[in-house]
Design a protein around this motif. Structure first.
Motif, PDB file in Angstrom:
ATOM      1  N   THR A 199      19.480  -2.062 -11.766  1.00 51.54           N
ATOM      2  CA  THR A 199      19.598  -0.610 -11.598  1.00 51.54           C
ATOM      3  C   THR A 199      18.210  -0.019 -11.348  1.00 51.54           C
ATOM      4  O   THR A 199      17.246  -0.347 -12.033  1.00 51.54           O
ATOM      5  CB  THR A 199      20.244   0.035 -12.829  1.00 51.54           C
ATOM      6  N   GLN A 200      18.119   0.879 -10.358  1.00 51.74           N
ATOM      7  CA  GLN A 200      16.803   1.396  -9.975  1.00 51.74           C
ATOM      8  C   GLN A 200      16.941   2.518  -8.952  1.00 51.74           C
ATOM      9  O   GLN A 200      18.016   2.759  -8.408  1.00 51.74           O
ATOM     10  CB  GLN A 200      15.945   0.275  -9.384  1.00 51.74           C
ATOM     11  N   ASN A 201      15.804   3.163  -8.690  1.00 51.39           N
ATOM     12  CA  ASN A 201      15.708   4.061  -7.544  1.00 51.39           C
ATOM     13  C   ASN A 201      15.562   3.222  -6.273  1.00 51.39           C
ATOM     14  O   ASN A 201      15.363   1.998  -6.338  1.00 51.39           O
ATOM     15  CB  ASN A 201      14.522   5.007  -7.706  1.00 51.39           C
ATOM     16  N   LEU A 202      15.663   3.859  -5.118  1.00 54.09           N
ATOM     17  CA  LEU A 202      15.601   3.124  -3.857  1.00 54.09           C
ATOM     18  C   LEU A 202      14.281   2.372  -3.750  1.00 54.09           C
ATOM     19  O   LEU A 202      13.209   2.960  -3.902  1.00 54.09           O
ATOM     20  CB  LEU A 202      15.746   4.092  -2.678  1.00 54.09           C
ATOM     21  N   PRO A 203      14.334   1.057  -3.496  1.00 52.22           N
ATOM     22  CA  PRO A 203      13.086   0.314  -3.287  1.00 52.22           C
ATOM     23  C   PRO A 203      12.277   0.880  -2.120  1.00 52.22           C
ATOM     24  O   PRO A 203      12.850   1.343  -1.130  1.00 52.22           O
ATOM     25  CB  PRO A 203      13.579  -1.099  -2.968  1.00 52.22           C
ATOM     26  N   ASP A 204      10.966   0.841  -2.266  1.00 53.79           N
ATOM     27  CA  ASP A 204      10.028   1.369  -1.268  1.00 53.79           C
ATOM     28  C   ASP A 204      10.276   2.848  -0.967  1.00 53.79           C
ATOM     29  O   ASP A 204      10.004   3.327   0.135  1.00 53.79           O
ATOM     30  CB  ASP A 204      10.074   0.549   0.028  1.00 53.79           C
ATOM     31  N   ALA A 205      10.790   3.552  -1.985  1.00 56.44           N
ATOM     32  CA  ALA A 205      11.073   4.986  -1.812  1.00 56.44           C
ATOM     33  C   ALA A 205       9.834   5.761  -1.392  1.00 56.44           C
ATOM     34  O   ALA A 205       9.940   6.763  -0.670  1.00 56.44           O
ATOM     35  CB  ALA A 205      11.629   5.560  -3.120  1.00 56.44           C
ATOM     36  N   ILE A 206       8.649   5.323  -1.814  1.00 51.24           N
ATOM     37  CA  ILE A 206       7.415   6.040  -1.489  1.00 51.24           C
ATOM     38  C   ILE A 206       7.199   6.122   0.017  1.00 51.24           C
ATOM     39  O   ILE A 206       6.558   7.043   0.515  1.00 51.24           O
ATOM     40  CB  ILE A 206       6.196   5.374  -2.192  1.00 51.24           C
ATOM     41  N   HIS A 207       7.788   5.180   0.767  1.00 55.92           N
ATOM     42  CA  HIS A 207       7.683   5.201   2.224  1.00 55.92           C
ATOM     43  C   HIS A 207       8.942   5.728   2.911  1.00 55.92           C
ATOM     44  O   HIS A 207       8.868   6.206   4.041  1.00 55.92           O
ATOM     45  CB  HIS A 207       7.400   3.789   2.755  1.00 55.92           C
ATOM     46  N   LEU A 208      10.083   5.626   2.226  1.00 67.12           N
ATOM     47  CA  LEU A 208      11.355   5.887   2.902  1.00 67.12           C
ATOM     48  C   LEU A 208      11.954   7.257   2.610  1.00 67.12           C
ATOM     49  O   LEU A 208      12.773   7.741   3.397  1.00 67.12           O
ATOM     50  CB  LEU A 208      12.378   4.809   2.525  1.00 67.12           C
ATOM     51  N   GLU A 209      11.588   7.872   1.498  1.00 67.44           N
ATOM     52  CA  GLU A 209      12.197   9.143   1.119  1.00 67.44           C
ATOM     53  C   GLU A 209      11.236  10.306   1.348  1.00 67.44           C
ATOM     54  O   GLU A 209      10.031  10.183   1.089  1.00 67.44           O
ATOM     55  CB  GLU A 209      12.630   9.113  -0.356  1.00 67.44           C
ATOM     56  N   LYS A 210      11.792  11.408   1.794  1.00 68.87           N
ATOM     57  CA  LYS A 210      10.970  12.596   2.035  1.00 68.87           C
ATOM     58  C   LYS A 210      10.354  13.093   0.732  1.00 68.87           C
ATOM     59  O   LYS A 210       9.179  13.480   0.686  1.00 68.87           O
ATOM     60  CB  LYS A 210      11.835  13.695   2.672  1.00 68.87           C
ATOM     61  N   ASN A 211      11.156  13.121  -0.316  1.00 75.59           N
ATOM     62  CA  ASN A 211      10.669  13.458  -1.664  1.00 75.59           C
ATOM     63  C   ASN A 211      10.925  12.253  -2.561  1.00 75.59           C
ATOM     64  O   ASN A 211      11.961  12.180  -3.226  1.00 75.59           O
ATOM     65  CB  ASN A 211      11.385  14.701  -2.198  1.00 75.59           C
TER      66      ASN A 211
ATOM     67  N   GLN B  67       0.842  -1.204   0.000  1.00 71.69           N
ATOM     68  CA  GLN B  67       0.000   0.000   0.000  1.00 71.69           C
ATOM     69  C   GLN B  67       0.867   1.241   0.000  1.00 71.69           C
ATOM     70  O   GLN B  67       2.009   1.226   0.438  1.00 71.69           O
ATOM     71  CB  GLN B  67      -0.964  -0.004   1.190  1.00 71.69           C
ATOM     72  N   PHE B  68       0.336   2.331  -0.536  1.00 72.45           N
ATOM     73  CA  PHE B  68       1.025   3.614  -0.469  1.00 72.45           C
ATOM     74  C   PHE B  68      -0.003   4.727  -0.587  1.00 72.45           C
ATOM     75  O   PHE B  68      -1.135   4.520  -1.055  1.00 72.45           O
ATOM     76  CB  PHE B  68       2.090   3.745  -1.568  1.00 72.45           C
ATOM     77  N   CYS B  69       0.406   5.906  -0.166  1.00 70.17           N
ATOM     78  CA  CYS B  69      -0.458   7.082  -0.208  1.00 70.17           C
ATOM     79  C   CYS B  69       0.171   8.103  -1.147  1.00 70.17           C
ATOM     80  O   CYS B  69       1.368   8.384  -1.059  1.00 70.17           O
ATOM     81  CB  CYS B  69      -0.618   7.652   1.199  1.00 70.17           C
ATOM     82  N   LEU B  70      -0.640   8.632  -2.058  1.00 69.89           N
ATOM     83  CA  LEU B  70      -0.166   9.624  -3.014  1.00 69.89           C
ATOM     84  C   LEU B  70      -1.238  10.686  -3.177  1.00 69.89           C
ATOM     85  O   LEU B  70      -2.400  10.362  -3.453  1.00 69.89           O
ATOM     86  CB  LEU B  70       0.141   8.961  -4.358  1.00 69.89           C
ATOM     87  N   ASN B  71      -0.850  11.931  -2.973  1.00 67.10           N
ATOM     88  CA  ASN B  71      -1.788  13.062  -3.061  1.00 67.10           C
ATOM     89  C   ASN B  71      -3.011  12.854  -2.175  1.00 67.10           C
ATOM     90  O   ASN B  71      -4.144  13.180  -2.546  1.00 67.10           O
ATOM     91  CB  ASN B  71      -2.224  13.291  -4.509  1.00 67.10           C
ATOM     92  N   GLY B  72      -2.768  12.281  -0.996  1.00 65.97           N
ATOM     93  CA  GLY B  72      -3.840  12.112  -0.017  1.00 65.97           C
ATOM     94  C   GLY B  72      -4.735  10.908  -0.253  1.00 65.97           C
ATOM     95  O   GLY B  72      -5.668  10.661   0.528  1.00 65.97           O
ATOM     96  N   LYS B  73      -4.468  10.145  -1.301  1.00 69.30           N
ATOM     97  CA  LYS B  73      -5.289   8.970  -1.596  1.00 69.30           C
ATOM     98  C   LYS B  73      -4.481   7.714  -1.366  1.00 69.30           C
ATOM     99  O   LYS B  73      -3.305   7.644  -1.713  1.00 69.30           O
ATOM    100  CB  LYS B  73      -5.787   9.015  -3.039  1.00 69.30           C
ATOM    101  N   GLU B  74      -5.120   6.707  -0.763  1.00 68.80           N
ATOM    102  CA  GLU B  74      -4.436   5.458  -0.473  1.00 68.80           C
ATOM    103  C   GLU B  74      -4.691   4.443  -1.589  1.00 68.80           C
ATOM    104  O   GLU B  74      -5.823   4.296  -2.061  1.00 68.80           O
ATOM    105  CB  GLU B  74      -4.907   4.887   0.866  1.00 68.80           C
ATOM    106  N   TYR B  75      -3.626   3.759  -1.977  1.00 72.99           N
ATOM    107  CA  TYR B  75      -3.710   2.752  -3.025  1.00 72.99           C
ATOM    108  C   TYR B  75      -3.292   1.402  -2.453  1.00 72.99           C
ATOM    109  O   TYR B  75      -2.367   1.320  -1.646  1.00 72.99           O
ATOM    110  CB  TYR B  75      -2.808   3.129  -4.197  1.00 72.99           C
TER     111      TYR B  75
END
Length: 338
Positions: free
Chosen positions: A302-314, A80-88
């Motif tokens: 090669t990739q961005n940090l896994p689970d970045a949506i939870h771990l990175e401020k931006n 699950q993740f939250c983006l723009n106030g909506k949970e997916y």
């Protein structure tokens, strides 16, 4: 030179990309790299990636051999993740987490494609809003270009609404031509830090320095001398299955097999790579009548940090409407004489 060498059912094609130095066999099913033929220092040709003789294995098995992985590579905590106030909510398909785009991520999709010239294939896929739970119509292209000894893959995407994306290729490399496992492969990774994981392979958010750990590949080291170390993180991952955070902007990873003289150099615009020592290969039947076990290959995802949506401020994995996701990774397969 590029040509279609086999047509399967449902619009699945197998294509050969050939230069003077190497041949890469790919499919529009998952943009999968099925074979990479290259010489060794004695002129002997081997296939240096794992794969299957039976194409249905690419469609039904779970190891993502050679596949393009998306929309999101690696894991998303609890699906699950939250983006723009909506949970997916996404599929839970790896322990308690979401892995590699879900039940039928990009690895299991049929791409349309165009052979642009004798060196370039453009694969295209439109991932509809809500597919596997992700928001936005994602218009995605993967451009495969073979020039001499180097295969370059460029990923391009736009979206109809803000979404998340993190694409990688999941090839399993064995430069011996699978004559042995990867213990005698030298690995170099230009990374001062790596991300810690939990027992389910999910990054915890803790970033550690590689110095004085088995994760220090800033100078070449044999994988076999490191992977069995009694290190807490290696035990959790059953080997290497960790994100490395690059300090260099190009040529960040080098894999070399001295006996054959083969060297693979990976260069990317992305900030890191998951280095994975095939810890969960289970003895399955692969190409040429060979069985595949743990340590039979290494993945350089090669990739961005896994689970970045939870771990990175931006979070680096957010793609906003009106922006373009544009990342490139190249694989240089060369022979070191002598």
């Amino acid at each position: 030179m590029i040509k279609v060498i086999e047509r399967l059912a449902d619009g699945i094609d197998i294509l050969s990309m050939k230069s003077e130095q190497i041949e890469v066999v790919v499919s529009n099913y998952g943009c999968t790299i099925m074979k990479v033929y290259m010489q060794d220092k004695h002129g002997h040709i081997d296939d240096v990636v794992l794969g299957y003789d039976d194409f249905t294995c690419y469609q039904t098995l779970d190891a993502y051999l050679g596949a393009l992985v998306g929309r999101i590579a690696n894991r998303i905590g609890k699906g699950q993740f939250c983006l723009n106030g909506k949970e997916y909510h996404l599929a839970i398909n790896n322990g308690p987490n979401h892995l590699h785009g879900g039940i039928k991520g990009f690895s299991y999709q049929i791409f349309d494609y165009q052979i642009v010239d004798e060196k370039t294939i453009v694969f295209h896929y439109l991932s509809k809003d809500g597919e596997e739970g992700y928001p936005g119509d994602l218009d995605f292209k993967a451009i495969y270009h073979l020039e001499g000894d180097t295969l370059t893959i460029r990923y391009l995407a736009t979206t109809s609404q803000d979404t998340i994306i993190n694409i990688t290729n999941h090839s399993y490399f064995n430069l011996s031509g699978k004559q042995e496992n990867i213990y005698h492969h030298l690995l170099t990774v230009q990374a001062d830090q790596f991300a810690c994981i939990d027992g389910d392979g999910l990054p915890t958010g803790e970033i550690r320095a590689v110095k004085d750990t088995p994760f220090d590949f800033r100078t070449p080291a044999l994988i076999g001398e490191r992977v069995e170390k009694q290190d807490e993180q290696l035990l959790l991952g059953k080997g290497f299955d960790h994100p490395f955070l690059f300090t260099a902007k190009e040529n960040q990873v080098v894999l070399e097999h001295q006996q054959t003289g083969r060297r693979l150099t990976v260069s990317t615009t992305l900030p890191g790579a998951q280095i994975y020592t095939a810890n969960y290969l289970d003895g399955r039947m692969g190409k040429y009548g060979q069985h595949y076990f743990e340590r039979d290959a290494v993945c350089i995802e090669t990739q961005n940090l896994p689970d970045a949506i939870h771990l990175e401020k931006n979070p680096t994995t957010i793609l906003k409407k009106g922006e373009t996701y544009d990342e490139t990774t190249s694989y240089k397969f060369e022979v070191i004489k002598g």
